[in-house]
Design a protein around this motif. Structure first.
Motif, PDB file in Angstrom:
ATOM      1  N   HIS A 131      -7.359  -0.954  -2.761  1.00 45.54           N
ATOM      2  CA  HIS A 131      -6.836  -0.036  -1.965  1.00 45.54           C
ATOM      3  C   HIS A 131      -5.487   0.531  -2.850  1.00 45.54           C
ATOM      4  O   HIS A 131      -5.264   1.845  -2.891  1.00 45.54           O
ATOM      5  CB  HIS A 131      -5.664  -0.745  -0.695  1.00 45.54           C
ATOM      6  CG  HIS A 131      -5.308   0.341   0.382  1.00 45.54           C
ATOM      7  ND1 HIS A 131      -5.574   0.698   1.414  1.00 45.54           N
ATOM      8  CD2 HIS A 131      -4.296   1.073  -0.020  1.00 45.54           C
ATOM      9  CE1 HIS A 131      -4.916   1.575   1.923  1.00 45.54           C
ATOM     10  NE2 HIS A 131      -3.986   1.904   1.114  1.00 45.54           N
ATOM     11  N   GLU A 132      -4.726  -0.350  -3.471  1.00 45.94           N
ATOM     12  CA  GLU A 132      -3.773   0.006  -4.500  1.00 45.94           C
ATOM     13  C   GLU A 132      -4.186   0.785  -5.636  1.00 45.94           C
ATOM     14  O   GLU A 132      -3.611   1.637  -6.184  1.00 45.94           O
ATOM     15  CB  GLU A 132      -2.645  -1.213  -4.829  1.00 45.94           C
ATOM     16  CG  GLU A 132      -2.156  -1.768  -3.396  1.00 45.94           C
ATOM     17  CD  GLU A 132      -1.382  -1.021  -2.461  1.00 45.94           C
ATOM     18  OE1 GLU A 132      -1.226   0.156  -2.893  1.00 45.94           O
ATOM     19  OE2 GLU A 132      -1.252  -1.241  -1.308  1.00 45.94           O
ATOM     20  N   ALA A 133      -5.466   0.078  -6.389  1.00 48.55           N
ATOM     21  CA  ALA A 133      -5.969   0.741  -7.399  1.00 48.55           C
ATOM     22  C   ALA A 133      -6.251   2.091  -7.159  1.00 48.55           C
ATOM     23  O   ALA A 133      -6.304   2.993  -8.069  1.00 48.55           O
ATOM     24  CB  ALA A 133      -6.909  -0.027  -7.913  1.00 48.55           C
ATOM     25  N   CYS A 134      -6.963   2.446  -5.983  1.00 44.85           N
ATOM     26  CA  CYS A 134      -7.242   3.772  -5.491  1.00 44.85           C
ATOM     27  C   CYS A 134      -5.969   4.620  -5.452  1.00 44.85           C
ATOM     28  O   CYS A 134      -6.245   5.810  -5.775  1.00 44.85           O
ATOM     29  CB  CYS A 134      -8.004   3.673  -4.326  1.00 44.85           C
ATOM     30  SG  CYS A 134      -9.739   3.317  -4.320  1.00 44.85           S
ATOM     31  N   HIS A 135      -4.977   4.224  -5.362  1.00 42.48           N
ATOM     32  CA  HIS A 135      -3.781   4.989  -5.222  1.00 42.48           C
ATOM     33  C   HIS A 135      -3.313   5.438  -6.680  1.00 42.48           C
ATOM     34  O   HIS A 135      -2.520   6.369  -6.728  1.00 42.48           O
ATOM     35  CB  HIS A 135      -2.496   4.144  -4.634  1.00 42.48           C
ATOM     36  CG  HIS A 135      -2.534   4.426  -3.137  1.00 42.48           C
ATOM     37  ND1 HIS A 135      -2.823   5.649  -2.361  1.00 42.48           N
ATOM     38  CD2 HIS A 135      -2.485   3.429  -2.214  1.00 42.48           C
ATOM     39  CE1 HIS A 135      -2.893   5.247  -1.231  1.00 42.48           C
ATOM     40  NE2 HIS A 135      -2.506   4.032  -0.852  1.00 42.48           N
ATOM     41  N   MET A 170       0.802  -1.177  -0.105  1.00 42.06           N
ATOM     42  CA  MET A 170      -0.063   0.104   0.019  1.00 42.06           C
ATOM     43  C   MET A 170       0.836   1.451   0.094  1.00 42.06           C
ATOM     44  O   MET A 170       2.024   1.283   0.320  1.00 42.06           O
ATOM     45  CB  MET A 170      -0.966  -0.120   1.162  1.00 42.06           C
ATOM     46  CG  MET A 170      -1.879  -1.302   1.212  1.00 42.06           C
ATOM     47  SD  MET A 170      -2.675  -1.335   2.892  1.00 42.06           S
ATOM     48  CE  MET A 170      -3.336  -2.886   2.842  1.00 42.06           C
ATOM     49  N   SER A 171       0.317   2.277  -0.467  1.00 44.78           N
ATOM     50  CA  SER A 171       1.120   3.604  -0.563  1.00 44.78           C
ATOM     51  C   SER A 171       1.609   3.829   0.903  1.00 44.78           C
ATOM     52  O   SER A 171       0.738   3.646   1.848  1.00 44.78           O
ATOM     53  CB  SER A 171       0.197   4.695  -0.989  1.00 44.78           C
ATOM     54  OG  SER A 171       0.952   5.719  -1.148  1.00 44.78           O
ATOM     55  N   THR A 172       2.943   4.283   0.789  1.00 48.50           N
ATOM     56  CA  THR A 172       3.608   4.626   2.363  1.00 48.50           C
ATOM     57  C   THR A 172       2.656   5.755   2.860  1.00 48.50           C
ATOM     58  O   THR A 172       2.852   6.822   2.541  1.00 48.50           O
ATOM     59  CB  THR A 172       4.828   4.736   2.156  1.00 48.50           C
ATOM     60  OG1 THR A 172       5.409   3.820   1.526  1.00 48.50           O
ATOM     61  CG2 THR A 172       5.480   4.977   3.808  1.00 48.50           C
ATOM     62  N   ALA A 173       2.114   5.515   4.354  1.00 44.18           N
ATOM     63  CA  ALA A 173       1.524   6.505   5.088  1.00 44.18           C
ATOM     64  C   ALA A 173       2.400   7.451   5.885  1.00 44.18           C
ATOM     65  O   ALA A 173       3.575   6.852   6.148  1.00 44.18           O
ATOM     66  CB  ALA A 173       0.170   5.925   5.845  1.00 44.18           C
ATOM     67  N   PRO A 174       2.404   8.601   6.149  1.00 49.22           N
ATOM     68  CA  PRO A 174       3.419   9.210   7.201  1.00 49.22           C
ATOM     69  C   PRO A 174       3.356   8.397   8.266  1.00 49.22           C
ATOM     70  O   PRO A 174       2.434   7.874   8.926  1.00 49.22           O
ATOM     71  CB  PRO A 174       2.577  10.726   7.204  1.00 49.22           C
ATOM     72  CG  PRO A 174       1.635  10.595   6.069  1.00 49.22           C
ATOM     73  CD  PRO A 174       1.261   9.624   5.921  1.00 49.22           C
ATOM     74  N   ASN A 192      -2.066   9.715  -2.393  1.00 49.85           N
ATOM     75  CA  ASN A 192      -1.841   9.570  -0.689  1.00 49.85           C
ATOM     76  C   ASN A 192      -3.241   9.144  -0.049  1.00 49.85           C
ATOM     77  O   ASN A 192      -4.029   8.810  -0.930  1.00 49.85           O
ATOM     78  CB  ASN A 192      -1.482  11.040  -0.262  1.00 49.85           C
ATOM     79  CG  ASN A 192      -2.606  12.247  -0.630  1.00 49.85           C
ATOM     80  OD1 ASN A 192      -3.634  11.877  -1.127  1.00 49.85           O
ATOM     81  ND2 ASN A 192      -2.129  13.438  -1.332  1.00 49.85           N
ATOM     82  N   HIS A 193      -3.274   9.383   1.273  1.00 46.27           N
ATOM     83  CA  HIS A 193      -4.526   9.046   1.976  1.00 46.27           C
ATOM     84  C   HIS A 193      -5.298  10.207   1.963  1.00 46.27           C
ATOM     85  O   HIS A 193      -5.696  10.384   3.126  1.00 46.27           O
ATOM     86  CB  HIS A 193      -4.293   8.017   3.189  1.00 46.27           C
ATOM     87  CG  HIS A 193      -3.534   6.789   3.145  1.00 46.27           C
ATOM     88  ND1 HIS A 193      -2.221   6.514   3.078  1.00 46.27           N
ATOM     89  CD2 HIS A 193      -4.057   5.687   2.459  1.00 46.27           C
ATOM     90  CE1 HIS A 193      -1.887   5.271   2.766  1.00 46.27           C
ATOM     91  NE2 HIS A 193      -3.163   4.700   2.444  1.00 46.27           N
ATOM     92  N   SER A 194      -5.543  10.862   1.057  1.00 46.73           N
ATOM     93  CA  SER A 194      -6.535  12.031   1.214  1.00 46.73           C
ATOM     94  C   SER A 194      -7.926  11.396   1.352  1.00 46.73           C
ATOM     95  O   SER A 194      -8.390  10.416   1.244  1.00 46.73           O
ATOM     96  CB  SER A 194      -6.452  12.655  -0.021  1.00 46.73           C
ATOM     97  OG  SER A 194      -6.790  12.060  -1.158  1.00 46.73           O
ATOM     98  N   HIS A 195      -8.974  12.850   1.515  1.00 45.79           N
ATOM     99  CA  HIS A 195     -10.195  12.447   1.514  1.00 45.79           C
ATOM    100  C   HIS A 195     -10.763  11.849   0.299  1.00 45.79           C
ATOM    101  O   HIS A 195     -11.606  10.876   0.356  1.00 45.79           O
ATOM    102  CB  HIS A 195     -10.941  13.905   1.746  1.00 45.79           C
ATOM    103  CG  HIS A 195     -12.487  13.904   1.453  1.00 45.79           C
ATOM    104  ND1 HIS A 195     -13.449  13.247   2.561  1.00 45.79           N
ATOM    105  CD2 HIS A 195     -13.155  14.304   0.647  1.00 45.79           C
ATOM    106  CE1 HIS A 195     -14.578  13.336   2.108  1.00 45.79           C
ATOM    107  NE2 HIS A 195     -14.546  13.891   0.788  1.00 45.79           N
TER     108      HIS A 195
END
Length: 246
Positions: A205-209, A1-5, A214-217
Motif C-alpha cells: 500500500h505504501e509503496a504504491c503511494h 498509509m497516505s492520509t485519505a480525505p 493519493n487513492h486514485s484509480h
C-alpha cells in the motif's frame, strides 16, 4: 498509509468520521470498521455527496459495529509482562519466560525456539520489572522489524518496478504505515507481530503511494496488479489489529 480525505456527519448525537478511498474495483460502496477508525471504499465515479448519503443510511449499522469493536478491544486482556504470556512474531505465538539475572542491568529479550526470554534483576519492584520487560520486548521487536521490513519492501518494490524507497521503522499507535510526499515510507514496529501476508499488504500500500500520492484509480490499479487479494488482507488486518497494540 497516505492520509485519505476525512468525511464526517452527525447522527443520533454521535459524530461519524470516516476515511474515503476510491477504487475502480468496486461498483458499490463498502464500509469497514477497524482499530484505526472507519474506512469507506467507493467507486471512482461516485460523488462525495452520494457516498455520504449511503453512509448516512448505514449509520445505525456503523455505530453498532463501532460499539462491538470497542467491546472487543476492551475484552482483550492487557499485557502483564509475566511468564507464560503469549506474544506474536510474524503471526506465530511465542511464550514469554521471565528469568532473574543479577547481571541484567538492561532487559534484553532473546528468542529461544518459540520462547522469548526476558532477564530481569532479582527482587526488582514489580512495576519497574514490568516496565523493563515491556521495554526489552519493544527493543526486540524494533530490531526484528528493522531487519524484516526492508527485505519485504525490496520484494514489493521489484514487483512494482521501482527502486526500494527510503524506510523508517517508527513507534505510532494509530497507523500501520505512511508515505510522505518525498516518497519516504514509515512503518509501525508493531506490524512485525502480524503474519507476513499482512505486512506485505501494508508495505505494498505504501509503496504504491510512491507512484501515486493519493487513492486514485491508478493507485488502486497498481495495488491490484501486484496483490489481487488486497481487500481480504485489509479485512483480516482490521480484525486482528487491536490485538497487536500494547
Amino acid at each position: 498509509m497516505s492520509t485519505a480525505p476525512e468525511q464526517k456527519f452527525s447522527y443520533g448525537g454521535e459524530t461519524i468520521t470516516y476515511r474515503l478511498e476510491r477504487t475502480s474495483r468496486r461498483k458499490t460502496v463498502a464500509i469497514s470498521v477497524g482499530f484505526d477508525g472507519i474506512r469507506v471504499l467507493a467507486p471512482v465515479d461516485m460523488t462525495d455527496s452520494d457516498v455520504n448519503g449511503y453512509v448516512r443510511k448505514k449509520a445505525p449499522w456503523v455505530l453498532k459495529k463501532q460499539s462491538a469493536y470497542r467491546d472487543l478491544a476492551t475484552e482483550t486482556q492487557p499485557k502483564e509482562f509475566v511468564s507464560g504470556e503469549s506474544f506474536h512474531y510474524l503471526g506465530r505465538p511465542y511464550r514469554l519466560r521471565v528469568i532473574e539475572d543479577p547481571a541484567a542491568v538492561l532487559t534484553r529479550v532473546a528468542a529461544r525456539g518459540q520462547t522469548l526470554v526476558a532477564p530481569v534483576l532479582p527482587q526488582q519492584n514489580e512495576l519497574v520489572r514490568r516496565s523493563a520487560i515491556r521495554s526489552g520486548l519493544r527493543h526486540w521487536y524494533m530490531e526484528k522489524a528493522k531487519a524484516r521490513f526492508p527485505e519485504r519492501l525490496e520484494i514489493v518494490s521489484s514487483d512494482l518496478g521501482i527502486s526500494p524507497p527510503a524506510l523508517r521503522v517508527v513507534d505510532q499507535s494509530k497507523r500501520w504505515g505512511s508515505c510522505d510526499k518525498s516518497g519516504k515510507i514509515r512503518l509501525n514496529w508493531r506490524l512485525v507481530m502480524a503474519p507476513t501476508s499482512l505486512i506485505d499488504y501494508v508495505i505494498a500500500h505504501e509503496a504504491c503511494h510512491v507512484l501515486e500520492h493519493n487513492h486514485s484509480h491508478r493507485f488502486w490499479r497498481s495495488l491490484e496488479t501486484i496483490m489481487p487479494d488486497y481487500e481480504s488482507r485489509i479485512e483480516r488486518l482490521d480484525r486482528i489489529g487491536h490485538r497487536l497494540i500494547w
